[in-house]
Design a protein around this motif. Structure first.
Motif, PDB file in Angstrom:
ATOM      1  N   LEU A   1      30.951  26.926  13.219  1.00 48.15           N
ATOM      2  CA  LEU A   1      30.736  28.268  12.469  1.00 48.15           C
ATOM      3  C   LEU A   1      29.345  28.005  11.913  1.00 48.15           C
ATOM      4  N   THR A   2      28.272  27.651  12.633  1.00 45.53           N
ATOM      5  CA  THR A   2      27.006  27.645  12.119  1.00 45.53           C
ATOM      6  C   THR A   2      26.160  28.859  13.003  1.00 45.53           C
ATOM      7  N   THR A   3      25.024  29.174  12.573  1.00 49.23           N
ATOM      8  CA  THR A   3      24.183  30.298  13.193  1.00 49.23           C
ATOM      9  C   THR A   3      23.935  29.544  14.551  1.00 49.23           C
ATOM     10  N   ALA A   4      23.011  28.477  14.513  1.00 48.85           N
ATOM     11  CA  ALA A   4      22.863  27.827  15.756  1.00 48.85           C
ATOM     12  C   ALA A   4      23.887  27.678  16.852  1.00 48.85           C
ATOM     13  N   ASP A   5      24.882  27.317  16.565  1.00 51.14           N
ATOM     14  CA  ASP A   5      26.007  27.017  17.430  1.00 51.14           C
ATOM     15  C   ASP A   5      26.547  28.388  17.867  1.00 51.14           C
ATOM     16  N   LEU A   6      26.622  29.334  17.035  1.00 53.78           N
ATOM     17  CA  LEU A   6      27.025  30.669  17.435  1.00 53.78           C
ATOM     18  C   LEU A   6      26.197  31.271  18.336  1.00 53.78           C
ATOM     19  N   ILE A   7      24.774  31.366  18.090  1.00 56.43           N
ATOM     20  CA  ILE A   7      23.858  31.691  19.217  1.00 56.43           C
ATOM     21  C   ILE A   7      24.000  31.068  20.408  1.00 56.43           C
ATOM     22  N   ARG A   8      24.391  29.891  20.545  1.00 61.55           N
ATOM     23  CA  ARG A   8      24.476  29.087  21.845  1.00 61.55           C
ATOM     24  C   ARG A   8      25.892  29.526  22.448  1.00 61.55           C
ATOM     25  N   TYR A   9      26.929  29.774  21.624  1.00 60.51           N
ATOM     26  CA  TYR A   9      28.192  30.530  22.283  1.00 60.51           C
ATOM     27  C   TYR A   9      27.818  31.679  22.852  1.00 60.51           C
ATOM     28  N   TRP A  10      27.282  32.679  21.971  1.00 58.65           N
ATOM     29  CA  TRP A  10      27.223  33.911  22.551  1.00 58.65           C
ATOM     30  C   TRP A  10      26.230  34.039  23.694  1.00 58.65           C
ATOM     31  N   ASN A  11      25.114  33.368  23.605  1.00 55.95           N
ATOM     32  CA  ASN A  11      24.378  33.333  24.731  1.00 55.95           C
ATOM     33  C   ASN A  11      25.072  32.760  26.149  1.00 55.95           C
ATOM     34  N   GLY A  12      25.955  31.978  26.071  1.00 51.78           N
ATOM     35  CA  GLY A  12      26.822  31.417  27.034  1.00 51.78           C
ATOM     36  C   GLY A  12      27.717  32.420  27.446  1.00 51.78           C
ATOM     37  N   GLU A  13      28.190  33.235  26.518  1.00 50.10           N
ATOM     38  CA  GLU A  13      29.160  34.399  26.917  1.00 50.10           C
ATOM     39  C   GLU A  13      28.451  35.715  27.407  1.00 50.10           C
ATOM     40  N   ALA A  14      27.173  35.607  27.135  1.00 49.03           N
ATOM     41  CA  ALA A  14      26.224  36.605  27.781  1.00 49.03           C
ATOM     42  C   ALA A  14      26.057  36.176  29.313  1.00 49.03           C
TER      43      ALA A  14
ATOM     44  N   LEU B   1      29.130  43.135  26.949  1.00 46.44           N
ATOM     45  CA  LEU B   1      27.706  42.685  26.986  1.00 46.44           C
ATOM     46  C   LEU B   1      27.046  43.339  25.736  1.00 46.44           C
ATOM     47  N   ALA B   2      27.395  44.696  25.585  1.00 51.62           N
ATOM     48  CA  ALA B   2      26.664  45.228  24.214  1.00 51.62           C
ATOM     49  C   ALA B   2      27.088  44.736  22.968  1.00 51.62           C
ATOM     50  N   LEU B   3      28.608  44.366  23.080  1.00 54.37           N
ATOM     51  CA  LEU B   3      28.982  43.588  21.681  1.00 54.37           C
ATOM     52  C   LEU B   3      28.343  42.212  21.348  1.00 54.37           C
ATOM     53  N   ILE B   4      28.192  41.547  22.631  1.00 55.44           N
ATOM     54  CA  ILE B   4      27.209  40.220  22.445  1.00 55.44           C
ATOM     55  C   ILE B   4      25.993  40.445  21.679  1.00 55.44           C
ATOM     56  N   SER B   5      25.161  41.508  22.718  1.00 54.00           N
ATOM     57  CA  SER B   5      23.904  41.802  22.208  1.00 54.00           C
ATOM     58  C   SER B   5      23.644  42.107  20.824  1.00 54.00           C
ATOM     59  N   ALA B   6      24.694  42.898  20.255  1.00 50.93           N
ATOM     60  CA  ALA B   6      24.875  43.359  19.016  1.00 50.93           C
ATOM     61  C   ALA B   6      25.030  42.127  18.020  1.00 50.93           C
ATOM     62  N   ARG B   7      26.147  41.216  18.444  1.00 50.19           N
ATOM     63  CA  ARG B   7      26.247  39.921  17.639  1.00 50.19           C
ATOM     64  C   ARG B   7      25.098  38.967  17.596  1.00 50.19           C
ATOM     65  N   LEU B   8      24.337  38.860  18.681  1.00 49.97           N
ATOM     66  CA  LEU B   8      23.370  38.056  18.811  1.00 49.97           C
ATOM     67  C   LEU B   8      22.122  38.698  17.783  1.00 49.97           C
ATOM     68  N   LEU B   9      21.951  39.866  17.856  1.00 50.22           N
ATOM     69  CA  LEU B   9      21.054  40.536  16.773  1.00 50.22           C
ATOM     70  C   LEU B   9      21.206  40.260  15.358  1.00 50.22           C
ATOM     71  N   GLU B  10      22.713  40.303  15.108  1.00 48.20           N
ATOM     72  CA  GLU B  10      23.042  40.199  13.688  1.00 48.20           C
ATOM     73  C   GLU B  10      22.875  38.789  13.475  1.00 48.20           C
ATOM     74  N   LEU B  11      22.869  37.654  14.346  1.00 46.60           N
ATOM     75  CA  LEU B  11      22.789  36.315  13.906  1.00 46.60           C
ATOM     76  C   LEU B  11      21.397  36.054  14.025  1.00 46.60           C
ATOM     77  N   ASP B  12      20.519  36.692  14.688  1.00 48.57           N
ATOM     78  CA  ASP B  12      19.184  36.286  14.946  1.00 48.57           C
ATOM     79  C   ASP B  12      18.588  37.424  15.097  1.00 48.57           C
ATOM     80  N   PRO B  13      17.907  38.327  14.083  1.00 48.93           N
ATOM     81  CA  PRO B  13      17.380  39.559  14.252  1.00 48.93           C
ATOM     82  C   PRO B  13      16.026  39.598  15.106  1.00 48.93           C
TER      83      PRO B  13
END
Length: 194
Positions: free
Chosen positions: A112-125, A170-182
């Motif tokens: 539950l770190t920003t960097a690892d969540l970005i990695r996770y969501w990019n993989g999910e995307a 994919l829309a949810l993933i995109s929104a979450r990635l933008l929240e994590l890294d604007p």
């Protein structure tokens, strides 16, 4: 004189374990006495009364009990720790994480770190984009090779529903990635006509 409390009071995780324990036990049709016997066969001792107290949230579970309970109930420790999708996060986890992130953390897939969540969501995307590509191909193949009636139409409708589900994800993933890294670019599917 004030009564002093030793340690912290039971929290959300205790409630999750209690509910999941009862659900898992009932799901395999085992009563408290049988579960106690299974636990004893695994090398620990927890009485039926103590199990009842655990299920009612009156007794805590230590980590050794947790793994033994999971084994005796034919589930996993993560299965006993998991919060319900509409319930509160585990103790100590702030509310800024969405349920999928918390579950993936419990399952050991992400920190539950920003960097690892970005990695996770990019993989999910990436996975989601693959499914979108696949469903588009299946829809095209169905439309080009089959009549417009019966089971073919049903299959095409199912593929279209799956495509819509993946597009929403994919829309949810995109929104979450933008929240994590604007500063990140939105994730989009490759345009190709469907």
């Amino acid at each position: 004189m004030d009564a002093r409390q030793r340690g912290n009071p039971p929290g959300n995780t205790n409630a999750h374990v209690a509910a999941n324990l009862r659900r898992a036990r009932q799901g395999i049709g085992v009563d408290l006495r049988e579960l106690s016997a299974r636990i004893k066969a695994a090398g620990r001792t927890i009485s039926p009364t103590a199990l009842s107290r655990i299920e009612n949230g009156e007794r805590r579970v230590d980590v050794d009990d947790l793994t033994t309970l999971a084994y005796a109930l034919e589930t996993t420790p993560a299965g006993l720790l998991s919060p319900p999708s509409d319930g509160p996060a585990p103790s100590g986890v702030t509310g800024r994480f969405i349920p999928e992130e918390v579950q993936s953390w419990i399952d050991g897939k992400v920190k539950l770190t920003t960097a690892d969540l970005i990695r996770y969501w990019n993989g999910e995307a990436h996975l989601c984009q693959g499914y979108i590509f696949r469903f588009k191909g299946l829809i095209r193949a169905q439309e080009e090779a089959t009549p417009t009636s019966g089971r073919w139409v049903t299959a095409t409708e199912a593929y279209r529903e799956s495509l819509a589900t993946q597009r929403a994800r994919l829309a949810l993933i995109s929104a979450r990635l933008l929240e994590l890294d604007p500063t990140s670019a939105p994730v989009v599917e490759t345009p190709d006509g469907l």
